[in-house]
Enzyme design. Structure first.
Site, PDB file in Angstrom:
ATOM      1  N   THR A 234     -29.678  37.733   7.287  1.00  0.00           N
ATOM      2  CA  THR A 234     -29.008  36.928   8.586  1.00  0.00           C
ATOM      3  C   THR A 234     -28.316  36.069   8.564  1.00  0.00           C
ATOM      4  O   THR A 234     -27.313  36.180   9.704  1.00  0.00           O
ATOM      5  CB  THR A 234     -30.217  36.468   9.094  1.00  0.00           C
ATOM      6  OG1 THR A 234     -31.519  37.796   8.929  1.00  0.00           O
ATOM      7  CG2 THR A 234     -30.342  36.793  10.655  1.00  0.00           C
ATOM      8  N   GLU A 235     -28.754  34.739   7.755  1.00  0.00           N
ATOM      9  CA  GLU A 235     -27.786  33.899   7.844  1.00  0.00           C
ATOM     10  C   GLU A 235     -26.480  34.339   7.370  1.00  0.00           C
ATOM     11  O   GLU A 235     -25.126  34.199   7.855  1.00  0.00           O
ATOM     12  CB  GLU A 235     -28.149  32.385   7.436  1.00  0.00           C
ATOM     13  CG  GLU A 235     -29.342  32.432   8.212  1.00  0.00           C
ATOM     14  CD  GLU A 235     -28.978  31.328   9.579  1.00  0.00           C
ATOM     15  OE1 GLU A 235     -27.661  31.279  10.093  1.00  0.00           O
ATOM     16  OE2 GLU A 235     -29.446  30.899  10.675  1.00  0.00           O
ATOM     17  N   SER A 236     -26.343  35.004   5.830  1.00  0.00           N
ATOM     18  CA  SER A 236     -25.324  34.808   5.083  1.00  0.00           C
ATOM     19  C   SER A 236     -25.176  36.492   4.542  1.00  0.00           C
ATOM     20  O   SER A 236     -23.855  36.209   3.780  1.00  0.00           O
ATOM     21  CB  SER A 236     -24.690  33.611   4.290  1.00  0.00           C
ATOM     22  OG  SER A 236     -25.898  33.699   3.633  1.00  0.00           O
TER      23      SER A 236
END
Length: 378
Positions: A234-236
């Site tokens: 999700t983040e990266s």
């Protein structure tokens, strides 16, 4: 093809180059710095008295200024959470990896010998090391080509072979320029670029690189592997070079002054906050991000009684902080906790995805849970 290039270059030199008798630098030029500071990252900008968020904004602002001089406002690109962007050669040349779409673009607006400039940039991009500390995203410095390439296994050459050595990268670059070169008219001239497709399972290839680190962090902090994988995706999108304007770094997008400071103080018993270089290291980043999830679970949200509700709350809090989670239910923290504990998990989920003060946080919980289900099924 070579003859056509000679004619094109001659025309470009006649119409687009400086009036100076010296040709502009082709590649590996002296890096463009704003001053003579001693900072090794970001072209020497003195960020010593700035907060982390101020420093990252200053670095990004300087890079934007330099790149826009060459590309213009409309064509400017900057690195982000799911996008790698590295400038070279006086900011005239850049590599852009879109990790969501699985595309790599190497482009130049250099007016002198664009073919040679592109080849060098393609080689550096294909062979850039897996260690993010070797890649300065905030200047036009060249990349040292040492160690295992980050893109190994994520890109195949025209013979469907992995690209690990300079000779193969150079050979593939020649093929791309000869057969796949494209042009795009810009307000300030012409851009020359090639587009490279990543392999269909490029995301999984990056996941494999961090499997041991995630397993280790999971065991150390009691956080499930599938949750760690879901947060990283999700983040990266498993981009170790990820940065954001909020001052978050790396795979799990850790912000030094918040999550990083908490982990140093409450888990590591260290003073201060982690540095940018510390968090760009994948091992440190996964360790720190997972340790912060542990803090949320065992400290900040320890009073949430239902384990499923706690799970939803800690995911949401990873994105927006514990305060953001509690403010969804009441402005008073204790009343908010009481109300949260009165809800069924499905009711808490509905509130966090519909009533959270931040729209991003509402979507975040949904994304992480969906990704977590994917990793649980593997």
């Amino acid at each position: 093809m070579k003859k056509a290039w000679l004619i094109m270059i001659a025309g470009l030199i006649a119409t687009g180059c400086s009036s100076s008798s010296q040709p502009e630098c082709i590649y590996n030029c002296t890096p463009t710095y704003p001053n003579n500071g001693n900072n090794n990252h970001g072209g020497g900008i003195n960020t010593g008295n700035m907060t982390n968020e101020q420093a990252i904004k200053a670095l990004m602002a300087y890079l934007a200024t330099q790149a826009k001089k060459q590309w213009g406002d409309d064509e400017f690109l900057q690195a982000g959470k799911h996008r790698y962007v590295k400038y070279f050669d006086g900011y005239r040349t850049r590599a852009h990896i879109d990790f969501d779409s699985g595309k790599i673009y190497v482009s130049t607006v250099a007016q002198y010998a664009p073919e040679a400039t592109l080849k060098k940039a393609i080689e550096e991009t294909l062979l850039m090391p897996a260690d993010p500390s070797q890649v300065d995203l905030f200047s036009d410095k060249s990349i040292p080509l040492n160690g295992k390439p980050f893109l190994l296994g994520q890109v195949k050459d025209h013979d469907n072979q992995d690209i690990q050595w300079p000779w193969r990268a150079g050979r593939f670059a020649d093929y791309l320029i000869e057969n796949k070169l494209r042009t795009k008219p810009l307000k300030r001239g012409t851009a020359y670029y090639v587009e490279i497709d990543m392999v269909s399972d490029h995301l999984e290839q990056r996941e494999y690189q961090y499997a041991d680190l995630i397993k280790r962090a999971s065991r150390q902090y009691g956080i499930s592997e599938d949750l760690i994988y879901a947060v990283v995706k999700t983040e990266s999108s498993f981009n170790p070079f990820a940065v954001s304007h909020a001052g978050a770094y790396g795979l799990m997008q850790v912000i030094p002054k918040t999550a990083g400071a908490d982990v140093f103080k409450l888990v590591k018993n260290k003073p201060g906050i982690p540095t940018k270089d510390y968090l760009f290291d994948p091992a440190n980043n996964i360790d720190t991000g997972t340790a912060y999830l542990h803090i949320l679970q065992t400290r900040y949200l320890r009073d949430v009684r239902n384990p499923t509700t706690k799970h939803y709350s800690m995911i949401s809090a990873y994105n927006s902080g514990t305060g953001g989670v509690l403010s969804t239910f009441d402005s008073d923290r204790q009343r908010a906790m009481d109300k949260l504990n009165q809800l069924q998990p499905n009711q808490a989920y509905w509130a966090l995805t519909n009533k959270h003060p931040k729209l991003e946080a509402r979507r975040y919980l949904e994304k992480v849970l969906n990704f977590q289900k994917e990793f649980q099924s593997l």
